[in-house]
Design a protein around this motif. Structure first.
Motif, mmCIF file in Angstrom:
data_model
loop_
_atom_site.group_PDB
_atom_site.id
_atom_site.type_symbol
_atom_site.label_atom_id
_atom_site.label_comp_id
_atom_site.label_asym_id
_atom_site.label_seq_id
_atom_site.Cartn_x
_atom_site.Cartn_y
_atom_site.Cartn_z
ATOM 1 N N LEU A 407 -88.005 -91.762 -7.138
ATOM 2 C CA LEU A 407 -87.031 -91.671 -6.056
ATOM 3 C C LEU A 407 -86.801 -93.039 -5.421
ATOM 4 O O LEU A 407 -85.656 -93.463 -5.225
ATOM 5 N N ILE A 408 -87.879 -93.728 -5.099
ATOM 6 C CA ILE A 408 -87.737 -95.028 -4.437
ATOM 7 C C ILE A 408 -87.008 -96.009 -5.348
ATOM 8 O O ILE A 408 -86.091 -96.722 -4.920
ATOM 9 N N HIS A 409 -87.370 -96.033 -6.625
ATOM 10 C CA HIS A 409 -86.715 -96.946 -7.556
ATOM 11 C C HIS A 409 -85.221 -96.647 -7.665
ATOM 12 O O HIS A 409 -84.394 -97.562 -7.659
ATOM 13 N N LEU A 410 -84.877 -95.376 -7.800
ATOM 14 C CA LEU A 410 -83.473 -95.013 -7.977
ATOM 15 C C LEU A 410 -82.681 -95.226 -6.689
ATOM 16 O O LEU A 410 -81.526 -95.663 -6.731
ATOM 17 N N TYR A 411 -83.277 -94.928 -5.543
ATOM 18 C CA TYR A 411 -82.629 -95.155 -4.257
ATOM 19 C C TYR A 411 -82.287 -96.634 -4.104
ATOM 20 O O TYR A 411 -81.166 -97.006 -3.709
ATOM 21 N N LEU A 412 -83.245 -97.501 -4.442
ATOM 22 C CA LEU A 412 -83.010 -98.937 -4.361
ATOM 23 C C LEU A 412 -81.956 -99.378 -5.371
ATOM 24 O O LEU A 412 -81.054 -100.168 -5.052
ATOM 25 N N LEU A 413 -82.059 -98.883 -6.610
ATOM 26 C CA LEU A 413 -81.127 -99.292 -7.652
ATOM 27 C C LEU A 413 -79.694 -98.916 -7.296
ATOM 28 O O LEU A 413 -78.753 -99.694 -7.515
ATOM 29 N N ASN A 414 -79.519 -97.728 -6.756
ATOM 30 C CA ASN A 414 -78.175 -97.281 -6.369
ATOM 31 C C ASN A 414 -77.576 -98.132 -5.254
ATOM 32 O O ASN A 414 -76.367 -98.076 -5.006
ATOM 33 N N ARG A 415 -78.419 -98.927 -4.606
ATOM 34 C CA ARG A 415 -77.954 -99.789 -3.521
ATOM 35 C C ARG A 415 -78.148 -101.262 -3.859
ATOM 36 O O ARG A 415 -78.205 -102.115 -2.981
ATOM 37 N N GLY A 416 -78.267 -101.528 -5.176
ATOM 38 C CA GLY A 416 -78.207 -102.902 -5.641
ATOM 39 C C GLY A 416 -79.511 -103.669 -5.658
ATOM 40 O O GLY A 416 -79.490 -104.905 -5.607
ATOM 41 N N ILE A 417 -80.656 -102.973 -5.780
ATOM 42 C CA ILE A 417 -81.943 -103.658 -5.787
ATOM 43 C C ILE A 417 -82.802 -103.121 -6.929
ATOM 44 O O ILE A 417 -82.985 -101.904 -7.056
ATOM 45 N N CYS A 418 -83.322 -104.029 -7.769
ATOM 46 C CA CYS A 418 -84.176 -103.653 -8.909
ATOM 47 C C CYS A 418 -85.628 -103.971 -8.600
ATOM 48 O O CYS A 418 -85.956 -105.103 -8.211
ATOM 49 N N HIS A 440 -83.807 -106.014 0.768
ATOM 50 C CA HIS A 440 -84.732 -104.990 0.276
ATOM 51 C C HIS A 440 -85.285 -104.176 1.422
ATOM 52 O O HIS A 440 -85.329 -102.938 1.361
ATOM 53 N N HIS A 441 -85.718 -104.843 2.479
ATOM 54 C CA HIS A 441 -86.367 -104.133 3.575
ATOM 55 C C HIS A 441 -85.418 -103.146 4.242
ATOM 56 O O HIS A 441 -85.828 -102.045 4.649
ATOM 57 N N GLY A 442 -84.145 -103.528 4.339
ATOM 58 C CA GLY A 442 -83.188 -102.611 4.937
ATOM 59 C C GLY A 442 -83.015 -101.347 4.119
ATOM 60 O O GLY A 442 -83.011 -100.232 4.667
ATOM 61 N N VAL A 443 -82.907 -101.497 2.801
ATOM 62 C CA VAL A 443 -82.742 -100.328 1.937
ATOM 63 C C VAL A 443 -84.032 -99.534 1.845
ATOM 64 O O VAL A 443 -84.020 -98.288 1.896
ATOM 65 N N PHE A 444 -85.146 -100.223 1.714
ATOM 66 C CA PHE A 444 -86.439 -99.547 1.651
ATOM 67 C C PHE A 444 -86.686 -98.746 2.935
ATOM 68 O O PHE A 444 -87.107 -97.580 2.890
#
Length: 453
Positions: A407-418, A440-444
Motif C-alpha cells: 500500500l505504501i509503495h503504491l500510494y507513493l508511486l501514484n503520486r510520483g515517488i519510487c 516524500h514526507h508530504g506524500v508519506f
C-alpha cells in the motif's frame, strides 16, 4: 494500530488508480510474451501495482515512464544507480571509451587498460585492501572470493548470516531454522546440493552462535554484510563487528565483507567508516555509475599466498574469471564514477540528506504514535513495521507486512515517488535535495493520515 479493512480498501483504490493511469505500461506488459515472466529479469515483477511501470528515460534522481509520468527516485536501481542516473562524468567516459572516431574505442578486448590500476589504487585508498580483481557483478566477485577462500584454507564451508544477501550465490541461500541450525532459505530455486553441505549460518548480532558454528573447524570464511540490508536494514550492535573479527582470527577463518549495499555508509563503505579489517572485500552495483561492474579486494598477504600456489589455475579455467570481466568500458566508467561522482564530498552531502530524510519520517511516526522504527546506514534509510528495530535477519523477516508495504509503495508511486520495491528503503544520490525529501514526507504523511483514519 492498523485497521486491516481500511488498508485493504485503500489498496484497492490505489491499485485501480494505478491501472487507470498506466495503460501503455499495462499494454507493454501484456504483450511481453517472449520474456520469461513477462519482464527482462524476473525480479522486475516485484511491484505493488500488478505490473511494472515501463521506463522511457532517467536522469539524476528522476525517472519517466512511457505513460508520461515523472517520478522522484529513491530506489536508484536498488543501489545500482546510487551515483544518480546517467551522471555526466560517467557518460562522458563511456562515450570516449566506445567512440572509435573522436575517442579511444574498444569495449571488450581481453587486454588491460591503465584505468584499471587507477581504480585499484582508489579502491585501496577507500577500503584498505591492497590487491584488486574485477568482475561484472558482485555476485561473481563473491563466488570467486569464496573459491579462493576454500583453496587457501583447505576448508569446505562458508558461514553466512541468516537472511543475508550476496546475490545469487548458491551457498548463501541458507537461514537459521526452528531448531537453531541451518536450512535452505524458503523459495530457493533449484539448489544444486543441500545447502547445509556447503554452508553454515548464524544470526547477525549473535557472537555466541557464530563461535558455535566456527568451532566445527570446517569453515573457510565468514561472508557477511557489515549491516544486513536486503531484509531491511539491521545495524550491528556495539562490539559485534569487533567480536566477529576476533572470533574469526581465533579460528583461522577468513573474513569477507560484502559492501555492495553498505557502500552507502561512506566513501569507503562501512569498512572505512567503522574501522573494520576484513581479509577480503567485495563491492559492485554502484561503483561504475550503473554500468555492470564488480570487484573484490584481497589483503597483500592473502594475494601473495594465492599467487604462490602453483596448483591453482588463476589464469585459465580455475573458476575465478570471466571473459568480459575488467573490460575497458566498465573500468573507464568506474574510474569516472569514483573520481568525479561518488566522491568523498558527495558522500558528505548524501549522508546529510539521508539524515534529513530520517528525521522527517521519524516525526511522522511519532505524530501518529506508530509502533515502527527507522534505521539509517549512511546515505540509505528505511522505516520498519517494528519497534524496537529487528536485531537479526530472522527477526526482520518476521516483522514484514507485505500488504502494508504494498500500500505504501503504491500510494507513493501514484503520486510520483519510487521506493525500492523489496522493502521501504530510500537511497540518496549526489543530486537528491532536501526539497526532494520534503516531497516524500508530504506524500508519506498523507498516506499515514489516510491509513490511520
Amino acid at each position: 494500530m492498523i485497521d486491516r479493512a481500511r488498508l485493504t480498501s485503500l489498496y484497492t483504490r490505489e491499485r485501480q488508480d494505478f491501472l487507470d493511469r498506466h495503460p501503455r505500461s499495462a499494454a507493454a506488459y501484456r504483450s511481453s510474451g517472449h520474456l520469461f515472466g513477462g519482464v527482462p529479469m524476473t525480479w522486475m515483477n516485484k511491484n505493488a501495482g500488478g505490473f511494472p511501470i515501463y521506463l522511457e528515460r532517467a536522469r539524476g534522481n528522476r525517472v519517466w515512464d512511457i505513460d508520461g509520468f515523472e517520478y522522484l527516485d529513491f530506489a536508484l536501481g536498488d543501489t545500482g544507480a546510487m551515483a544518480g542516473h546517467s551522471p555526466q562524468a560517467t557518460v562522458t567516459a563511456i562515450q570516449q571509451r566506445i567512440d572509435t572516431v573522436g575517442g579511444l574505442g574498444g569495449i571488450t578486448t581481453m587486454l588491460p587498460t591503465q584505468d584499471a590500476e587507477w581504480v585499484g589504487a582508489e579502491l585501496t585508498r577507500r577500503f584498505g585492501l591492497e590487491r584488486w580483481s574485477f568482475s561484472l557483478t558482485a555476485t561473481d566477485a563473491n563466488r570467486w572470493a569464496i573459491r579462493l577462500a576454500r583453496a587457501l584454507t583447505g576448508r569446505s564451508k562458508i558461514l553466512f548470516n541468516s537472511y543475508c544477501y550476496h546475490g545469487t550465490v548458491d551457498e548463501s541461500l541458507i537461514v537459521v531454522g526452528p531448531d537453531g541450525e541451518g536450512m535452505s532459505r524458503p523459495g530457493n530455486v533449484g539448489e544444486p546440493v543441500d545447502v547445509t553441505l556447503t554452508s553454515r549460518v548464524a544470526e547477525f548480532n549473535d557472537l555466541e552462535g557464530l563461535e558455535r558454528q566456527l568451532a566445527h573447524g570446517d569453515v573457510a570464511a565468514v561472508l557477511m554484510e557489515p549491516a544486513l540490508t536486503n531484509i531491511g536494514i539491521v545495524l550491528p550492535e556495539p562490539g559485534y563487528l569487533d567480536g566477529v573479527r576476533e572470533i574469526t582470527r581465533r579460528y583461522s577463518v577468513l573474513l569477507i565483507n560484502d559492501e555492495t549495499h553498505t557502500f552507502s555508509a561512506g566513501p569507503g563503505g562501512a569498512t572505512k567508516a567503522w574501522g573494520l579489517e576484513p581479509d577480503v572485500l567485495v563491492i559492485g552495483k554502484s561503483i561504475a555509475g550503473g554500468i555492470p561492474m564488480g570487484a573484490y579486494g584481497l589483503s597483500a598477504e592473502l594475494a601473495d599466498r594465492a599467487l604462490a600456489r602453483s596448483d591453482l589455475d588463476l589464469v585459465d579455467m580455475g573458476g575465478v574469471g570471466g571473459t568480459l570481466a575488467g573490460n575497458p568500458l566498465s573500468v573507464a566508467a568506474t574510474r569516472a564514477t569514483l573520481e568525479q561522482v561518488l566522491t568523498d564530498d558527495a558522500f558528505t552531502r548524501m549522508i546529510s540528506t539521508a539524515t534529513y530524510f530520517t528525521q522527517g519520517v521519524q516525526s511522522v511516526i511519532d505524530r501518529y504514535s506508530l509502533p515502527w522504527s527507522l534505521s539509517q546506514l549512511g546515505a540509505r534509510a528505511e522505516y520498519r513495521f517494528a519497534n524496537p528495530a529487528p536485531r537479526s535477519g530472522t527477526e526482520s523477516a518476521a516483522s514484514a507486512d507485505a500488504e502494508l508495504e504494498d500500500l505504501i509503495h503504491l500510494y507513493l508511486l501514484n503520486r510520483g515517488i519510487c521506493l525500492t520495491p523489496f522493502h521501504n528503503m530510500a537511497l540518496m544520490s549526489p543530486v537528491t535535495s532536501t526539497a526532494d525529501v520534503d516531497l516524500h514526507h508530504g506524500v508519506f504523511g498523507a498516506a499515514i493520515a489516510e491509513l490511520t483514519g
